[in-house]
Design a protein around this motif. Structure first.
Motif, mmCIF file in Angstrom:
data_model
loop_
_atom_site.group_PDB
_atom_site.id
_atom_site.type_symbol
_atom_site.label_atom_id
_atom_site.label_comp_id
_atom_site.label_asym_id
_atom_site.label_seq_id
_atom_site.Cartn_x
_atom_site.Cartn_y
_atom_site.Cartn_z
ATOM 1 N N GLY A 103 12.795 49.613 -28.995
ATOM 2 C CA GLY A 103 12.893 49.169 -30.380
ATOM 3 C C GLY A 103 13.594 47.836 -30.465
ATOM 4 O O GLY A 103 13.271 46.902 -29.720
ATOM 5 N N LEU A 104 14.575 47.728 -31.344
ATOM 6 C CA LEU A 104 15.296 46.482 -31.531
ATOM 7 C C LEU A 104 16.424 46.338 -30.518
ATOM 8 O O LEU A 104 16.934 47.321 -29.990
ATOM 9 C CB LEU A 104 15.867 46.415 -32.954
ATOM 10 N N GLY A 105 16.800 45.096 -30.273
ATOM 11 C CA GLY A 105 17.896 44.806 -29.368
ATOM 12 C C GLY A 105 18.722 43.651 -29.893
ATOM 13 O O GLY A 105 18.331 42.953 -30.831
ATOM 14 N N LEU A 106 19.886 43.441 -29.277
ATOM 15 C CA LEU A 106 20.798 42.367 -29.674
ATOM 16 C C LEU A 106 20.734 41.250 -28.643
ATOM 17 O O LEU A 106 20.885 41.498 -27.444
ATOM 18 C CB LEU A 106 22.224 42.916 -29.776
ATOM 19 N N PHE A 107 20.517 40.027 -29.107
ATOM 20 C CA PHE A 107 20.355 38.872 -28.222
ATOM 21 C C PHE A 107 21.327 37.759 -28.625
ATOM 22 O O PHE A 107 21.824 37.733 -29.755
ATOM 23 C CB PHE A 107 18.930 38.319 -28.295
ATOM 24 N N THR A 108 21.579 36.853 -27.696
ATOM 25 C CA THR A 108 22.373 35.673 -28.002
ATOM 26 C C THR A 108 21.517 34.429 -27.856
ATOM 27 O O THR A 108 20.690 34.324 -26.949
ATOM 28 C CB THR A 108 23.612 35.563 -27.083
#
Length: 260
Positions: free
Chosen positions: A118-123
């Protein structure tokens, strides 16, 4: 915070969830079922009496070993982390004030590397090793409520966000149960990995309830997904029935089981 303009810097938490997600954005933990309201009102520290900058040898917050060095998590400190707060006489720019000033300014939420997650956290900017990333904020709930939600998520096949974090202070065990499923910060989108690039660290500022904070285990490059191990830095003895999709060569096959 960084050494050049391409590094992520801290800022007040101005992130938000997609309006159609139904999730309410919070910048810090809130009391949920089974929590003790007094824990959100009781001051954790009377504050230090340092002048301007806190010194390691006599500051009651630092307690002999620095929590942070050059705005990054110290590798020397083995104590629980206590930041200076509004009761302290030191300057607001004291080096022992970090997570209270908000997450890095480079985070975005988009489809995870593995689409099945699903969704993820990125920089979008480089985050340096030991740098603070963001808080994993949510509802603080009691142990019984955490168990109920874990079982309900399993039965319903729902995504589980409940974290059970145990700390040991001497021979005392402190357990914090947190669920950002309906009330959460940007940190809720960070996925599990058996070989993560970030770690969850409890940090206390002004109340007994810790902020669960993500710090970089290594340099994290632009466009890279931010992950942490749901089991923390302990050996994983219990695995759930949920397959792990991190894809690393060291993957255990299943997600860690949250025990309460």
């Amino acid at each position: 915070m960084g050494d050049d303009g391409d590094d992520a810097t801290t800022r007040p938490d101005e992130y938000e969830h997609h309006p159609q997600s139904g999730i309410i954005y919070i910048v810090s933990n809130i009391p949920g079922p089974g929590s003790q309201p007094d824990d959100f009102e009781m001051q954790f520290s009377v504050g230090c009496d340092c002048d301007q900058e806190c010194k390691n040898n006599h500051c009651s917050c630092i307690r002999g070993t620095p929590n942070y060095v050059d705005a990054r998590l110290s590798t020397e400190n083995s104590n629980s982390i206590i930041e200076c707060n509004f009761n302290c006489t030191c300057h607001r720019n004291c080096g022992n004030r970090l997570v209270q000033y908000g997450p890095v300014d480079s985070l975005v939420v988009k489809n995870a590397i593995n689409s099945a997650v699903g969704l993820g956290l990125f920089t979008m900017k480089r985050i340096k090793r030991n740098q603070f990333i963001c808080e994993y904020a949510g509802e603080v709930i009691g142990i019984d409520e955490a168990q109920r939600r874990l079982e309900a998520n399993k039965i319903n096949g729902s995504m589980n966000y409940v974290l059970v974090v145990s700390e040991y202070v001497g021979d005392k065990k402190i357990t914090t149960c947190l669920d950002p499923a309906k009330f959460g910060s940007i940190g809720r989108y960070a996925n599990h990995s058996c070989q993560p690039n970030a770690a969850l660290v409890p940090v206390r500022v002004d109340i007994t309830i810790p902020k669960l904070c993500l710090f970089a285990l290594r340099d994290i490059e632009p466009e890279e997904e931010i992950t942490f191990n749901y089991a923390g830095d302990t050996s994983v003895h219990n695995l759930s029935e949920t397959p792990c999709l991190c894809g690393n060569s060291s993957c255990l096959g299943y997600l860690p089981h949250s025990t309460v």
